[in-house]
Design a protein around this motif. Structure first.
Motif, PDB file in Angstrom:
ATOM      1  N   MET A 165       0.752  75.912  -3.933  1.00  0.00           N
ATOM      2  CA  MET A 165       1.422  76.811  -2.989  1.00  0.00           C
ATOM      3  C   MET A 165       2.039  78.021  -3.687  1.00  0.00           C
ATOM      4  SD  MET A 165       3.229  73.976  -0.461  1.00  0.00           S
ATOM      5  CE  MET A 165       4.068  75.244   0.513  1.00  0.00           C
ATOM      6  N   LEU A 166       2.749  77.786  -4.791  1.00  0.00           N
ATOM      7  CA  LEU A 166       3.423  78.880  -5.481  1.00  0.00           C
ATOM      8  C   LEU A 166       2.595  79.481  -6.618  1.00  0.00           C
ATOM      9  CD1 LEU A 166       7.107  77.569  -5.601  1.00  0.00           C
ATOM     10  CD2 LEU A 166       6.257  79.562  -4.367  1.00  0.00           C
ATOM     11  N   LYS A 167       1.520  78.790  -6.975  1.00  0.00           N
ATOM     12  CA  LYS A 167       0.590  79.283  -8.004  1.00  0.00           C
ATOM     13  C   LYS A 167       1.285  79.535  -9.348  1.00  0.00           C
ATOM     14  CE  LYS A 167      -2.735  81.234  -4.752  1.00  0.00           C
ATOM     15  NZ  LYS A 167      -2.115  80.592  -3.574  1.00  0.00           N
ATOM     16  N   ILE A 168       2.076  78.543  -9.773  1.00  0.00           N
ATOM     17  CA  ILE A 168       2.667  78.546 -11.109  1.00  0.00           C
ATOM     18  C   ILE A 168       1.720  77.782 -12.026  1.00  0.00           C
ATOM     19  CG2 ILE A 168       4.722  77.946 -12.448  1.00  0.00           C
ATOM     20  CD1 ILE A 168       6.208  77.666  -9.788  1.00  0.00           C
ATOM     21  N   ASP A 169       1.543  78.247 -13.262  1.00  0.00           N
ATOM     22  CA  ASP A 169       0.611  77.541 -14.143  1.00  0.00           C
ATOM     23  C   ASP A 169       1.127  76.138 -14.446  1.00  0.00           C
ATOM     24  OD1 ASP A 169       1.707  77.332 -17.086  1.00  0.00           O
ATOM     25  OD2 ASP A 169       2.303  79.301 -16.369  1.00  0.00           O
ATOM     26  N   LEU A 170       0.192  75.231 -14.739  1.00  0.00           N
ATOM     27  CA  LEU A 170       0.520  73.810 -14.815  1.00  0.00           C
ATOM     28  C   LEU A 170       1.528  73.487 -15.914  1.00  0.00           C
ATOM     29  CD1 LEU A 170      -3.004  72.285 -14.121  1.00  0.00           C
ATOM     30  CD2 LEU A 170      -0.998  72.214 -12.632  1.00  0.00           C
ATOM     31  N   ALA A 171       1.495  74.207 -17.032  1.00  0.00           N
ATOM     32  CA  ALA A 171       2.485  73.962 -18.086  1.00  0.00           C
ATOM     33  C   ALA A 171       3.891  74.259 -17.577  1.00  0.00           C
ATOM     34  CB  ALA A 171       2.170  74.810 -19.315  1.00  0.00           C
ATOM     35  N   GLN A 172       4.053  75.342 -16.790  1.00  0.00           N
ATOM     36  CA  GLN A 172       5.361  75.666 -16.239  1.00  0.00           C
ATOM     37  C   GLN A 172       5.748  74.718 -15.104  1.00  0.00           C
ATOM     38  OE1 GLN A 172       7.466  77.866 -17.618  1.00  0.00           O
ATOM     39  NE2 GLN A 172       5.867  77.966 -19.181  1.00  0.00           N
ATOM     40  N   VAL A 173       4.751  74.229 -14.365  1.00  0.00           N
ATOM     41  CA  VAL A 173       5.030  73.212 -13.338  1.00  0.00           C
ATOM     42  C   VAL A 173       5.751  72.023 -13.961  1.00  0.00           C
ATOM     43  CG1 VAL A 173       3.953  71.477 -11.843  1.00  0.00           C
ATOM     44  CG2 VAL A 173       3.178  73.854 -11.753  1.00  0.00           C
ATOM     45  N   ASN A 174       5.292  71.603 -15.130  1.00  0.00           N
ATOM     46  CA  ASN A 174       5.913  70.456 -15.796  1.00  0.00           C
ATOM     47  C   ASN A 174       7.363  70.735 -16.163  1.00  0.00           C
ATOM     48  OD1 ASN A 174       3.600  68.866 -15.657  1.00  0.00           O
ATOM     49  ND2 ASN A 174       2.781  69.680 -17.571  1.00  0.00           N
ATOM     50  N   VAL A 175       7.671  71.981 -16.532  1.00  0.00           N
ATOM     51  CA  VAL A 175       9.056  72.337 -16.873  1.00  0.00           C
ATOM     52  C   VAL A 175       9.935  72.250 -15.633  1.00  0.00           C
ATOM     53  CG1 VAL A 175      10.575  74.134 -17.778  1.00  0.00           C
ATOM     54  CG2 VAL A 175       8.278  73.848 -18.738  1.00  0.00           C
ATOM     55  N   PHE A 176       9.498  72.881 -14.535  1.00  0.00           N
ATOM     56  CA  PHE A 176      10.264  72.813 -13.286  1.00  0.00           C
ATOM     57  C   PHE A 176      10.417  71.369 -12.823  1.00  0.00           C
ATOM     58  CE2 PHE A 176       9.058  77.308 -12.874  1.00  0.00           C
ATOM     59  CZ  PHE A 176      10.247  77.855 -12.388  1.00  0.00           C
ATOM     60  N   LYS A 177       9.328  70.614 -12.922  1.00  0.00           N
ATOM     61  CA  LYS A 177       9.302  69.236 -12.398  1.00  0.00           C
ATOM     62  C   LYS A 177      10.373  68.369 -13.039  1.00  0.00           C
ATOM     63  CE  LYS A 177       6.192  66.539 -14.079  1.00  0.00           C
ATOM     64  NZ  LYS A 177       4.876  65.981 -14.452  1.00  0.00           N
ATOM     65  N   VAL A 178      10.468  68.368 -14.361  1.00  0.00           N
ATOM     66  CA  VAL A 178      11.389  67.431 -15.005  1.00  0.00           C
ATOM     67  C   VAL A 178      12.842  67.797 -14.727  1.00  0.00           C
ATOM     68  CG1 VAL A 178       9.768  66.734 -16.805  1.00  0.00           C
ATOM     69  CG2 VAL A 178      11.273  68.681 -17.221  1.00  0.00           C
ATOM     70  N   LEU A 179      13.144  69.096 -14.606  1.00  0.00           N
ATOM     71  CA  LEU A 179      14.533  69.478 -14.331  1.00  0.00           C
ATOM     72  C   LEU A 179      14.925  69.124 -12.897  1.00  0.00           C
ATOM     73  CD1 LEU A 179      16.194  72.710 -15.675  1.00  0.00           C
ATOM     74  CD2 LEU A 179      17.001  71.572 -13.622  1.00  0.00           C
ATOM     75  N   ILE A 180      14.025  69.379 -11.950  1.00  0.00           N
ATOM     76  CA  ILE A 180      14.321  69.037 -10.555  1.00  0.00           C
ATOM     77  C   ILE A 180      14.458  67.534 -10.381  1.00  0.00           C
ATOM     78  CG2 ILE A 180      13.449  69.144  -8.186  1.00  0.00           C
ATOM     79  CD1 ILE A 180      12.014  71.780  -9.043  1.00  0.00           C
ATOM     80  N   ILE A 181      13.577  66.769 -11.019  1.00  0.00           N
ATOM     81  CA  ILE A 181      13.660  65.306 -10.933  1.00  0.00           C
ATOM     82  C   ILE A 181      14.982  64.811 -11.494  1.00  0.00           C
ATOM     83  CG2 ILE A 181      12.710  63.164 -11.901  1.00  0.00           C
ATOM     84  CD1 ILE A 181       9.927  64.354 -11.511  1.00  0.00           C
ATOM     85  N   LEU A 182      15.427  65.381 -12.601  1.00  0.00           N
ATOM     86  CA  LEU A 182      16.718  64.986 -13.176  1.00  0.00           C
ATOM     87  C   LEU A 182      17.839  65.198 -12.164  1.00  0.00           C
ATOM     88  CD1 LEU A 182      18.702  64.203 -15.417  1.00  0.00           C
ATOM     89  CD2 LEU A 182      18.563  66.578 -16.240  1.00  0.00           C
ATOM     90  N   VAL A 183      17.863  66.365 -11.536  1.00  0.00           N
ATOM     91  CA  VAL A 183      18.966  66.693 -10.623  1.00  0.00           C
ATOM     92  C   VAL A 183      18.964  65.801  -9.396  1.00  0.00           C
ATOM     93  CG1 VAL A 183      19.959  68.507  -9.170  1.00  0.00           C
ATOM     94  CG2 VAL A 183      19.098  69.077 -11.440  1.00  0.00           C
ATOM     95  N   TYR A 184      17.797  65.547  -8.799  1.00  0.00           N
ATOM     96  CA  TYR A 184      17.817  64.763  -7.560  1.00  0.00           C
ATOM     97  C   TYR A 184      17.879  63.256  -7.809  1.00  0.00           C
ATOM     98  CZ  TYR A 184      12.758  63.441  -7.316  1.00  0.00           C
ATOM     99  OH  TYR A 184      11.511  62.904  -7.525  1.00  0.00           O
ATOM    100  N   THR A 185      17.506  62.808  -9.012  1.00  0.00           N
ATOM    101  CA  THR A 185      17.542  61.367  -9.277  1.00  0.00           C
ATOM    102  C   THR A 185      18.956  60.873  -9.546  1.00  0.00           C
ATOM    103  OG1 THR A 185      15.307  61.464 -10.178  1.00  0.00           O
ATOM    104  CG2 THR A 185      16.562  59.503 -10.687  1.00  0.00           C
ATOM    105  N   LEU A 186      19.812  61.719 -10.089  1.00  0.00           N
ATOM    106  CA  LEU A 186      21.189  61.299 -10.384  1.00  0.00           C
ATOM    107  C   LEU A 186      21.920  60.765  -9.143  1.00  0.00           C
ATOM    108  CD1 LEU A 186      22.327  64.007 -12.957  1.00  0.00           C
ATOM    109  CD2 LEU A 186      22.343  61.522 -13.322  1.00  0.00           C
ATOM    110  N   PRO A 187      21.955  61.504  -8.022  1.00  0.00           N
ATOM    111  CA  PRO A 187      22.639  60.931  -6.851  1.00  0.00           C
ATOM    112  C   PRO A 187      21.952  59.700  -6.294  1.00  0.00           C
ATOM    113  CG  PRO A 187      21.588  63.027  -6.308  1.00  0.00           C
ATOM    114  CD  PRO A 187      21.535  62.894  -7.789  1.00  0.00           C
ATOM    115  N   ALA A 188      20.612  59.642  -6.400  1.00  0.00           N
ATOM    116  CA  ALA A 188      19.908  58.441  -5.941  1.00  0.00           C
ATOM    117  C   ALA A 188      20.304  57.235  -6.781  1.00  0.00           C
ATOM    118  CB  ALA A 188      18.396  58.667  -6.009  1.00  0.00           C
TER     119      ALA A 188
END
Length: 248
Positions: A165-188
């Motif tokens: 959807m946003l057309k970010i290259d896959l290496a950068q997808v991995n960077v965004f992914k791990v930071l977002i997962i960290l933030v949303y997993t803490l409250p869970a």
């Protein structure tokens, strides 16, 4: 817990951490493993979050030291994901063990099929704040909801939203992914803790391996060739675990 079980937790955690950084599917290894070791599905689901949080901390730290600079945009994307994660964790705590096991098997099978589909070659470009539309925020809420509920294969959803959807290259997808997962997993994780659904001994051993695996995964991700072969390793393991779940 026996010595063999402890070693299995560290070893499988290492493989899962490596896979989670570079692709998707680490929780398809760790969640069934915790259940095979005798934890109930609900407790396994909560305990798995310990590993996810700590491996994400290790991956984010390594990415930042390697020069990644997407913290502000990642935090913006994380806000709706946190709201979804809390709702997803609450739903996970409300379902029966039998229903959760059925969902796990269905999700693993579906994720395996999706991983076999080829990735289209897209013309990618850097992400800017102006490109974050309401639809993207809604998609991030959905990812958080799913991640809060079960987490398994959530990386595939990130590829759909961030790459397709946003057309970010896959290496950068991995960077965004791990930071977002960290933030949303803490409250869970906090919600699972509040309902006494976390076993720290299992979770910390799993995290020990996953943090090491995440560190190695970051080094491979920042390298020139990445690791496209990781999905095939993941698929082989997923098939073996699915057979074990179905037979049991």
């Amino acid at each position: 817990m026996t010595l063999q079980e402890a070693l299995a937790l560290v070893a499988i955690g290492g493989v899962a951490g490596f896979i989670n950084v570079l692709s998707a599917g680490g929780s398809m290894l760790t969640l069934p493993l915790l259940m095979f070791l005798g934890l109930s599905p609900q407790v396994a689901n909560g305990t798995n979050r310990v590993s996810i949080v700590l491996q994400s901390v290790a991956a984010v730290g390594s990415f930042l030291r390697a020069g990644a600079s997407h913290v502000q945009l990642s935090l913006l994307l994380s806000l709706p994901a946190v709201a979804g994660s809390l709702l997803g964790a609450w739903l996970a705590l409300s379902v029966s063990d039998a229903l959760f096991e059925a969902v796990l098997i269905a999700v693993m099978a579906g994720s395996a099929v999706l991983m076999l589909l080829p990735q289209p070659r897209l013309e990618t470009r850097p992400l800017t704040r102006e490109r974050l539309t309401p639809l993207i925020y809604l998609a991030m809420f959905g990812i958080g909801l799913y991640g809060g509920f079960i987490q398994v294969g959530v990386g595939i959803l990130f590829i759909v939203v961030l790459y397709r959807m946003l057309k970010i290259d896959l290496a950068q997808v991995n960077v965004f992914k791990v930071l977002i997962i960290l933030v949303y997993t803490l409250p869970a994780l906090l919600m699972f803790m509040a309902f006494d659904q976390v076993r720290w001994g299992y979770g910390l051993l799993l995290a020990l391996g996953s943090m090491a695996g995440a560190w190695v995964g970051v080094k491979v991700n920042m390298g020139p060739r990445g690791a496209a072969w990781v999905k095939w390793l993941t698929l082989v393991v997923i098939v073996a675990i699915l057979l074990r779940l179905l037979l049991s």
